[in-house]
Design an enzyme around this catalytic site. Structure first.
Site, PDB file in Angstrom:
ATOM      1  N   HIS A  10       0.860  -1.184   0.000  1.00  0.00           N
ATOM      2  CA  HIS A  10       0.000   0.000   0.000  1.00  0.00           C
ATOM      3  C   HIS A  10       0.898   1.236   0.000  1.00  0.00           C
ATOM      4  O   HIS A  10       2.061   1.187   0.422  1.00  0.00           O
ATOM      5  CB  HIS A  10      -0.939  -0.002   1.213  1.00  0.00           C
ATOM      6  CG  HIS A  10      -0.241   0.076   2.531  1.00  0.00           C
ATOM      7  ND1 HIS A  10       0.252   1.262   3.046  1.00  0.00           N
ATOM      8  CD2 HIS A  10       0.069  -0.884   3.427  1.00  0.00           C
ATOM      9  CE1 HIS A  10       0.816   1.024   4.211  1.00  0.00           C
ATOM     10  NE2 HIS A  10       0.725  -0.277   4.468  1.00  0.00           N
ATOM     11  N   GLU A  83      -2.159  -7.285   6.806  1.00  0.00           N
ATOM     12  CA  GLU A  83      -0.906  -7.315   7.556  1.00  0.00           C
ATOM     13  C   GLU A  83      -1.050  -8.312   8.707  1.00  0.00           C
ATOM     14  O   GLU A  83      -2.153  -8.742   9.042  1.00  0.00           O
ATOM     15  CB  GLU A  83      -0.605  -5.911   8.090  1.00  0.00           C
ATOM     16  CG  GLU A  83       0.643  -5.772   8.935  1.00  0.00           C
ATOM     17  CD  GLU A  83       1.903  -6.194   8.213  1.00  0.00           C
ATOM     18  OE1 GLU A  83       2.122  -7.421   8.064  1.00  0.00           O
ATOM     19  OE2 GLU A  83       2.674  -5.320   7.822  1.00  0.00           O
TER      20      GLU A  83
END
Length: 179
Positions: A10, A83
């Site tokens: 990201h 994550e």
């Protein structure tokens, strides 16, 4: 036929700028991150990508939406690309989480998951790709756990080796081939 995977993390988040380990918190892109996401879109739109798969955490989804939201390339959200869940340490200073990360290779963070569990989650996602995407080029937008899983599957490095290694961000991302 193999699947070609383009992986990018990201774009830069507010937490990245402040040195925070966001984990499973949503996070938001900073101004520079939004510009980075727009650059990603310009760089990748004509790259033969059949679909973009992104973590459903806000900072990754925001990256995908800025980069590809105005194209015909489908954006598919998958929680398995998240994550590592640092549990009670989500939102802690990154230096603190990094300092003892090897302690959590196979033992979950309090109220979270281990790095092994996070990597296994992403590996499960990767195992599902051939059902529809064999012979295609797809993009993944994710996090450090996504990168580690791709490295684990393609290089055979152990979870401990991957977690111990220093991560070096690449502006152009990474490319993988899954057989």
């Amino acid at each position: 036929m193999p699947i070609e995977i383009v992986f990018e993390t990201h774009a830069l988040s507010e937490d990245n700028e402040r040195g925070i380990a966001t984990g499973w918190l949503p996070g938001r892109l900073c101004d520079q991150g939004r510009a980075n996401a727009a650059d990603m879109g310009r760089r990748r739109r004509d790259d033969g990508i059949a679909a973009v798969f992104t973590s459903d955490l806000h900072r990754a989804a925001e990256t995908a939406e800025i980069a590809f939201g105005d194209t015909d390339i489908p954006i598919l959200y998958d929680w398995r690309l998240r994550e590592c869940n640092f549990g009670t340490r989500n939102g802690s200073p990154g230096a603190e989480v990094k300092k003892d990360r090897l302690d959590y290779c196979d033992r979950p963070y309090p109220d979270g998951e281990s790095h092994e569990q996070a990597i296994a989650r992403v590996v499960g996602f990767l195992a599902d790709l051939p059902s529809r995407w064999t012979g295609r080029r797809v993009m993944l937008i994710g996090h450090l756990a996504t990168y580690r899983a791709l490295e684990h599957v393609t290089t055979g490095l152990t979870v401990r080796e991957l977690v111990a290694a220093d991560f070096e961000w690449q502006a152009q991302g990474w490319e993988y081939r899954l057989a």
